[in-house]
Structure formats: C-alpha cells, structure tokens
Design an enzyme around this catalytic site. Structure first.
Site, mmCIF file in Angstrom:
data_model
loop_
_atom_site.group_PDB
_atom_site.id
_atom_site.type_symbol
_atom_site.label_atom_id
_atom_site.label_comp_id
_atom_site.label_asym_id
_atom_site.label_seq_id
_atom_site.Cartn_x
_atom_site.Cartn_y
_atom_site.Cartn_z
ATOM 1 C CB CYS A 139 1.492 5.902 3.674
ATOM 2 S SG CYS A 139 3.085 6.768 3.870
ATOM 3 C CB CYS A 151 6.871 5.543 -2.785
ATOM 4 S SG CYS A 151 6.168 7.093 -2.178
ATOM 5 C CB VAL A 152 0.997 4.869 -3.058
ATOM 6 C CG1 VAL A 152 0.822 3.373 -3.036
ATOM 7 C CG2 VAL A 152 0.979 5.442 -1.661
#
Length: 251
Positions: free
Chosen positions: A81, A199-200
């Site tokens: 995150c 952003c994953v």
C-alpha cells in the site's frame, strides 16, 4: 531442479489487485525461467477508504500481518500500500521495512521486507531517472503527499494526474486500458520515466507495455517496482516479459 519461493503479501482488506498483478508477473516469468517458481500467501489489514486517517490506522495492523506471514516461513514479504507509507512522511518506508523485518526475525524468520513505496523509489533510481511524471487514483491532497515523498528522495515529479477515486474497491475496478488515453493528458515532455500507477490497487499491467511503446519512455508502476525489488532481494534476475522497461533488462 526447480526452486520454489514463498512470498508473503501484506494487503489492505479492500485491495483486489495485488494478488492479481504480482502473481501474473511472476507466473509470466516462470515461462522464461521455469526453474524458479513462486507461491503467494496473504495477510490483510482493514481499510476501505483511502484517507490519511484510515491509512494511518491500517498501517498499525501491518505488524500483525508480518507476524502471521512469518509463521508460514516465507522467503520475502511485500507490504503493498504505497500511499499508506508515503502519507506518514519522508523516509517512512525505511522505518516500516525495518520494523516488519524485526518482527519476522523475532518469530524465527529472517527475511527481507519490501514496501511498494520503497520499491517505487528503488525502481526509479534503477532506471537512473531524475524526473518522473505520475498517475494516481487518489484525491489531490493524497497525490500531493505522494509527490512530496518522491521529491524528498531527490527525484523531481514534473507532472501528475489524480483520478480522485477515494473508495478503494472502486479503484480496483478502474479499467487499466483507459490509462492508454489518460496518459495523453500527462505532460511527459520533461520526464525521464512515467509511473503509470503510483498505487498497487490501480491496475496497470495490461497497459504498461502499450503506453511505453506509445510514448517512447520507460514506464513503471508501484506493482512492477515491487516485483523488481522482491526479485532483487531474493537475488534473482529481475526480468518479466511485457512488464515495462524496469523488468526488461535485469538491472
């Protein structure tokens, strides 16, 4: 003889992408390096809305996740995150990685811990990029925190786009192929590289190679950087097909 590597994933509870894109990349790698295989094991931290307050609360649960995953004797852990780390202020990825490594070590598992935040910085540096343009799904105030964090490491962010989606489940539903057109609105003229998804949770893997071919600049993401750093920590060649420049040459 095949060697199997066990990867522990520390994941926000509403994240639906990390366990999709990271395995996809490493399974694709197995097609070109069949003697090295990977399995994936997750522990989750509660989070639904991407706000600074909820991210800080979620981050405290990462200690429990590291402890749980160390029970499985993983070979490496990945905290996925990026904004949860970057919203805590410059340098926090080092603090987080050291703390989680210590927790695993005290439980009998001395393993490297990679954060997507730290991995993105490492990935940009590996490309020797001094200037980047980025796309995020975040609200603008959170994107500013990400920009400030990146710039605190000596990398200039020349332009950014915020898609302003605060519901993390909705972020995971965004069509990654839309990024091929969204990048048209990103000023890349002064950039050495483009972060297609900082952003994953925001999918980008299907678009990374297409965008790279389109703009003729190295393209990476939080997810491709995380895979890059995991492979480096495991002392494996960081090569994955069709995943952008960072994973194409084995830096």
């Amino acid at each position: 003889m095949k060697k199997e590597y066990r990867l522990g994933l520390i994941v926000p509870s509403s994240n639906t992408t990390m366990e999709k894109e990271i395995p996809a990349m490493l399974h694709a790698r197995e097609q070109i390096v069949p003697q090295e295989m990977f399995t994936f094991h997750s522990s989750r931290m509660r989070m639904m809305h991407v706000t600074k307050e909820e991210l800080a609360k979620m981050d405290t649960a990462s200690d429990r996740c590291a402890l749980e995953l160390s029970d499985a004797r993983c070979d490496a852990l990945a905290y996925a995150c990026l904004v949860a780390i970057m919203s805590q202020g410059p340098g926090y990825h080092c603090i987080s990685e050291d703390r989680l490594s210590s927790i695993a070590r005290e439980n009998g598992t001395a393993v490297p811990v990679v954060s997507s935040a730290g991995a993105l910085i490492e990935g940009i540096n590996a490309l020797e990029a001094k200037k980047v343009a980025i796309i995020t799904p975040y609200m603008k105030p959170l994107t500013k925190l990400v920009v400030d964090y990146i710039e605190s490491t000596g990398i200039e962010v020349t332009d950014s786009i915020s898609l302003e989606v605060s519901d993390n489940l909705e972020v995971g539903k965004l069509d990654p192929l839309n990024l091929i057109n969204i990048v048209n609105n990103l000023n890349v003229s002064n950039a050495d590289a483009v972060v297609l998804s900082a952003c994953v949770q925001m999918q980008s893997l299907p678009a990374i190679q297409k965008v790279q071919d389109k703009i003729n600049l190295p393209v990476l993401s939080a997810a491709t950087s995380t895979v890059y750093q995991l492979l480096k920590e495991l002392k494996l060649k960081p090569v994955v097909p069709n995943a952008g420049y960072l994973l194409s040459r084995g830096y």
